[in-house]
Motif scaffolding. Sequence first.
Motif, PDB file in Angstrom:
ATOM      1  N   MET A 184       0.836  -1.201   0.000  1.00 17.40           N
ATOM      2  CA  MET A 184       0.000   0.000   0.000  1.00 17.40           C
ATOM      3  C   MET A 184       0.869   1.249   0.000  1.00 17.40           C
ATOM      4  O   MET A 184       0.647   2.190  -0.776  1.00 17.40           O
TER       5      MET A 184
ATOM      6  N   LEU B  33       1.085   4.105  -2.998  1.00 17.63           N
ATOM      7  CA  LEU B  33       0.679   5.480  -2.723  1.00 17.63           C
ATOM      8  C   LEU B  33       1.846   6.450  -2.906  1.00 17.63           C
ATOM      9  O   LEU B  33       1.655   7.580  -3.386  1.00 17.63           O
TER      10      LEU B  33
ATOM     11  N   ALA C 101       2.290   7.058  -6.626  1.00 19.68           N
ATOM     12  CA  ALA C 101       1.194   7.874  -7.146  1.00 19.68           C
ATOM     13  C   ALA C 101       1.373   9.336  -6.743  1.00 19.68           C
ATOM     14  O   ALA C 101       1.246  10.250  -7.569  1.00 19.68           O
TER      15      ALA C 101
ATOM     16  N   LEU D 112       2.071  12.566  -9.365  1.00 20.35           N
ATOM     17  CA  LEU D 112       1.169  13.717  -9.469  1.00 20.35           C
ATOM     18  C   LEU D 112       1.876  15.006  -9.051  1.00 20.35           C
ATOM     19  O   LEU D 112       1.643  16.071  -9.641  1.00 20.35           O
TER      20      LEU D 112
ATOM     21  N   TRP E 293       7.526   9.338 -10.652  1.00 17.77           N
ATOM     22  CA  TRP E 293       6.966   8.041 -10.225  1.00 17.77           C
ATOM     23  C   TRP E 293       8.063   7.133  -9.680  1.00 17.77           C
ATOM     24  O   TRP E 293       7.958   6.604  -8.569  1.00 17.77           O
TER      25      TRP E 293
ATOM     26  N   LEU F  60      -4.103   5.982 -12.728  1.00 17.13           N
ATOM     27  CA  LEU F  60      -3.741   5.033 -11.679  1.00 17.13           C
ATOM     28  C   LEU F  60      -3.392   5.777 -10.395  1.00 17.13           C
ATOM     29  O   LEU F  60      -3.764   5.370  -9.286  1.00 17.13           O
ATOM     30  N   SER F  61      -2.669   6.888 -10.542  1.00 15.61           N
ATOM     31  CA  SER F  61      -2.240   7.641  -9.360  1.00 15.61           C
ATOM     32  C   SER F  61      -3.421   8.295  -8.657  1.00 15.61           C
ATOM     33  O   SER F  61      -3.574   8.188  -7.433  1.00 15.61           O
ATOM     34  N   VAL F  62      -4.249   8.986  -9.446  1.00 17.21           N
ATOM     35  CA  VAL F  62      -5.400   9.663  -8.846  1.00 17.21           C
ATOM     36  C   VAL F  62      -6.327   8.642  -8.198  1.00 17.21           C
ATOM     37  O   VAL F  62      -6.806   8.839  -7.076  1.00 17.21           O
TER      38      VAL F  62
ATOM     39  N   ALA G  90      -5.633   5.732  -6.956  1.00 18.57           N
ATOM     40  CA  ALA G  90      -5.079   5.192  -5.707  1.00 18.57           C
ATOM     41  C   ALA G  90      -5.216   6.201  -4.577  1.00 18.57           C
ATOM     42  O   ALA G  90      -5.634   5.860  -3.462  1.00 18.57           O
ATOM     43  N   LEU G  91      -4.884   7.456  -4.862  1.00 24.84           N
ATOM     44  CA  LEU G  91      -4.902   8.456  -3.793  1.00 24.84           C
ATOM     45  C   LEU G  91      -6.321   8.772  -3.340  1.00 24.84           C
ATOM     46  O   LEU G  91      -6.580   8.926  -2.145  1.00 24.84           O
TER      47      LEU G  91
ATOM     48  N   PHE H 279      -7.737   5.891  -1.397  1.00 19.82           N
ATOM     49  CA  PHE H 279      -7.136   5.949  -0.058  1.00 19.82           C
ATOM     50  C   PHE H 279      -7.804   7.036   0.777  1.00 19.82           C
ATOM     51  O   PHE H 279      -8.139   6.826   1.957  1.00 19.82           O
TER      52      PHE H 279
ATOM     53  N   MET I 298      -6.171  -3.341  -0.420  1.00 18.29           N
ATOM     54  CA  MET I 298      -5.013  -3.429  -1.326  1.00 18.29           C
ATOM     55  C   MET I 298      -5.467  -3.799  -2.736  1.00 18.29           C
ATOM     56  O   MET I 298      -5.049  -3.199  -3.727  1.00 18.29           O
TER      57      MET I 298
ATOM     58  N   ILE J 222      -7.281  -0.889  -4.448  1.00 21.64           N
ATOM     59  CA  ILE J 222      -6.404   0.185  -4.924  1.00 21.64           C
ATOM     60  C   ILE J 222      -6.045  -0.063  -6.393  1.00 21.64           C
ATOM     61  O   ILE J 222      -5.955   0.865  -7.203  1.00 21.64           O
ATOM     62  N   PHE J 223      -5.850  -1.320  -6.744  1.00 19.87           N
ATOM     63  CA  PHE J 223      -5.541  -1.639  -8.134  1.00 19.87           C
ATOM     64  C   PHE J 223      -6.814  -1.725  -8.982  1.00 19.87           C
ATOM     65  O   PHE J 223      -6.833  -1.307 -10.139  1.00 19.87           O
TER      66      PHE J 223
END
Lengths: 448, 448, 448
Positions: free
Chosen positions: A256, A260, A263, A267, A289, B52-54, B56-57, B60, B109, B112-113
């Motif tokens: 996790m 994070l 990510a 960004l 990244w 993917l980044s947005v 995940a964040l 979360f 977990m 998140i993916f």
Amino acid sequence: MPASGLTEISTIACILFIFLVPLAGAGFALINAGLGRSRSAAHIMMSSLSALSVAALVYFACGFAWEGYIGRPGHIFALSGKGWNWIAAEPFFFRRLAFDGSPASLAAMLQIFCVGLAALIPLGSGADRWRLRASCLSTALLAGWTYPLFAHWVWGGGWLAQLGANYGLGHGFLDVGGAGTIHVVGGLTALAVTWILGPRRGKYSADGMAPAIPGHNAVLVAFGCVLALMGWLGLNCAGAILFTGGEPSGSVLIAMNTVLAAAAAALTAALITKIRYGKPDASLCANGWVGGLVAISATCAFVVPAEAVVIGSIAGGVVMFSVEWFELRLEVDDPGGAISVHAVGGIWGLLALGLFARFHRPVSNIGLNIAGGAATGSEAGQWLAQLIGVATLLGFVLPLTYAANWVLNRLYPYRVSVEGERQGMDLHELGAGAYPEFVTHTEDFIPR
Amino acid sequence: MPASGLTEISTIACILFIFLVPLAGAGFALINAGLGRSRSAAHIMMSSLSALSVAALVYFACGFAWEGYIGRPGHIFALSGKGWNWIAAEPFFFRRLAFDGSPASLAAMLQIFCVGLAALIPLGSGADRWRLRASCLSTALLAGWTYPLFAHWVWGGGWLAQLGANYGLGHGFLDVGGAGTIHVVGGLTALAVTWILGPRRGKYSADGMAPAIPGHNAVLVAFGCVLALMGWLGLNCAGAILFTGGEPSGSVLIAMNTVLAAAAAALTAALITKIRYGKPDASLCANGWVGGLVAISATCAFVVPAEAVVIGSIAGGVVMFSVEWFELRLEVDDPGGAISVHAVGGIWGLLALGLFARFHRPVSNIGLNIAGGAATGSEAGQWLAQLIGVATLLGFVLPLTYAANWVLNRLYPYRVSVEGERQGMDLHELGAGAYPEFVTHTEDFIPR
Amino acid sequence: MPASGLTEISTIACILFIFLVPLAGAGFALINAGLGRSRSAAHIMMSSLSALSVAALVYFACGFAWEGYIGRPGHIFALSGKGWNWIAAEPFFFRRLAFDGSPASLAAMLQIFCVGLAALIPLGSGADRWRLRASCLSTALLAGWTYPLFAHWVWGGGWLAQLGANYGLGHGFLDVGGAGTIHVVGGLTALAVTWILGPRRGKYSADGMAPAIPGHNAVLVAFGCVLALMGWLGLNCAGAILFTGGEPSGSVLIAMNTVLAAAAAALTAALITKIRYGKPDASLCANGWVGGLVAISATCAFVVPAEAVVIGSIAGGVVMFSVEWFELRLEVDDPGGAISVHAVGGIWGLLALGLFARFHRPVSNIGLNIAGGAATGSEAGQWLAQLIGVATLLGFVLPLTYAANWVLNRLYPYRVSVEGERQGMDLHELGAGAYPEFVTHTEDFIPR
């Protein structure tokens, strides 16, 4: 039967985590190739395969002999009444290593890939001008001496790991997934190689302009980032089990945090490049990244997800400014940004462990069971141990790798001839281009 | 120590299955990029990393708070004497989640993916014209609200999962690997986005012709299909353990069904395109392959391999006709075919579960142990539960995602300017192309 | 509950090893595509997806019925007082196979991927001229008859495995990871197909010159090599557990040997091509790398790492000379070098097992527990058993696959028309090129 110290389940989990690590190598190779020129693309992929091969064989031949593993024989050096373990005392060629799933054999397996990862880092910096055989020689040096020496100090029960037991500095220098041992060592080697090679022809003109030379394939770069993430999941989880005595079930927290941090770093990089250059930069986001991955790998087992987001964001920012600083101020021509991503990102990660890691609160059930580390260290001492480790990297590993590469460069010149650089590394060194059927305009370069 | 409910072995297996899931994301990104234009290739890869980044964040930050997990706190709504769990009641930022290998932490977990996968789906449909920041906003919406809400109903012990216990409809709505929660939700969002964006310039001419705009790299597309398969193996197996109480050893059946469904779907697509267009179409076969994966993921744990072949074959056919129907009848310009593959393929998979799944015969040793589901449900009831789930997707999720994206589009226009579209997304939004050294002929497009 | 014979941990480890195997398929597909022409790139990727699909479906339909598994029903043939098991007696469509994690179900799962790997091998040899449907037919033959028959003899308790028990020849014919069953069978099929197809137009001119036709994308080739390595880690470890009764913890030794053999083979190939042609050849190094993987897969569980380096080095050399010999002496036009890499490399690996494998010294804790094999065989007998296996491949499998493909070629001509070859396979068979937006110069081929 697994050896004492790891349950059978931990052993199997660790093996499978290790098997994911080559994806990080594949990712690095694609990122390096994508950020380089098309006329060097076959060369950098060939250099990558060669570096992985040389690193594995040299580490097998002698690297593991110097690195060893916690609890196995080492050369001890007595100073002020305390024993400091400075190098392992293993025979060459894994001759005394039982491949029975013992933690030492697992560590050897993991390192075979890790040393390859470290060897791939300088390839990105030396792209478009570093000769293939020179990079193989440099890899042999890294895998046979620089990497195992420092890794012994950190992961092999060496003096940096002993800082806790010997001087009460927390748990001694900690690095779960190799931010220091893999990335800073690889990144500082990249810096040394870049200093020795000098910038690419046409990078810095007489009037002080430094035109960006864009990478030739952005798709490979972004794809490589996702592969790198997967390799990192395996690497961080395996490192936590083997080098900090973690339980496999703690891998959920580690994964996790890893995701994070990457990510958040990507960004942050997008935001910074948008603000500074008007548009987000895809290559720099990819660098961000990977920088986030590098930074979190030091501390992934000891922070909560919210802290991982903070560490990743800062890593993204630090890498952005470092890239600009190296390129424009120091005139270090690093096509892949490897120095900033791996060396600078890794140093930030090591320091972040000192700032964020908390061993006494129940963030997870990852037990901390470091041989040679105090059972209960102070947190301020941990911060000092991390500083000592970073100082060792900058004050000892960097001069060492620079001097050794300087000597190699004297014996076998690293840089390709001017004619060869004009022609492109592929044709000059391999006799064939990467993309012989595609029409390219590499010489009269027009950014599109 | 793993939490109660999962053995230590199941926990480790689940972690490792989850670690394979990002390969599906890498595969989707390559498929989307390959099916788009070369002048948008860097943009779509950058959009993929950003999505993917947005995702995940945001997941979360708040997504998990709405989704939760079976057996954890939720808001209950009393109706006709029965309690309906409509949304989870978790704190933000995983604050009450123990990362100790508990099933809830594993689910977080995995999600998140998964939410990243769902966010990649609309990128294929909006290719060549969807602005990067708009896609990030839309992803935030998906990961922060649409996805967690529906996923809570299915996987978090919500009212769709409770249909079995509350009304005796089989085991309640079932979806092992996310055919509904990931793919239909993502695919319907893709449909909403495509409606809002409108077709690419030049796609539908005044005389009603819709020339095919071929993807720029068929190699990436086919390669992405193999990666997607691998991610799916992990996803379906992890989903079976976490959301239907399966044993890890049941993964053999799940994997076999997954592979056979993809194979059958791809060959069906090849056959249909051969019959209809005279030659098999590589892009559509890739769509068929992924459509087969999508369809089987609903039901992979509850059918025998022969049924998986049937489900996959039908999925391949359904996707082919859907692609043509959307492109030519509805004039929906979906470059990646994402709507047909994910929304239509997923709906077929959910219905197929109602038709094929048999819980009382010993197809495998996968125990069915769904919280809130009846221990022994009727098979006709199961079919009704699946219908209710599909109706919820079409009647509630589609309007919800359309309205939310419509509002976002008002606040921040989704579509790039005409000038930007002419120039290509790479140059316009990122300032650099994906392939700056290759000579392309993108404007005066000549199919070769 | 796992079936008797494997612990639950072994079962889970095996499942996860198997899930890595498709990466080898992805790697092969990329290597084949990269070594072929750009105008056939979509075709070869489409052929690869089709081959994987056809192989999976045919193996499901009837392949497993012939192959079976150790200890399951087979047709026994009595000769000189001993029973020889020559073919399995399973029902079609996995009808009597319990998907409960039993070793037989794991073997079926592994084989679904292995038969796909074998089917990909001939695609590299037939590149640029083999029609798609013909390759599907040939794959059906391979997956439905040739492969299962030979694999039954080796892995299914057949007569080659019985050589130990019946005649005291060591442990019978041994092949841990499929050097013979997958690679030699696939490579000999590639040879048969290449003979039937004849060389590409323009490969061998009237004056006896054979100009090298370079592959169109060296990046894909090298990247494919790293993916292949990862698939091999899974394949060799799964094979050791399922076919030689190994413990999962022995996977550390297997993985180490696999990596070192590939590395040694690639560097040997670099050295040889440097000496012979003046410059190292990237494509041939990639061939060497894969050749090392093929060779070590026979014997990876039974040698120490130093021996793996020797076996890999020899494999690299053997493959180099074989490539030249087939191309220039035998005028066999094999664009991907598949015959040399897989057939010749595999035969060397099988023989190397006879030379190097030592079962009585404690190289690892891999127990040897082969059904139908003697508990303690002589080492000279082992060497003879390997020779008999190789003789069977050359004397029986090669004629069988040649004859069968010859008949198929009569029924449905394998080779594309002259006009189609001139046009390129992509346009001719699929109606669209792989890279429609890139400017290429494929016809008037100029090596760059």
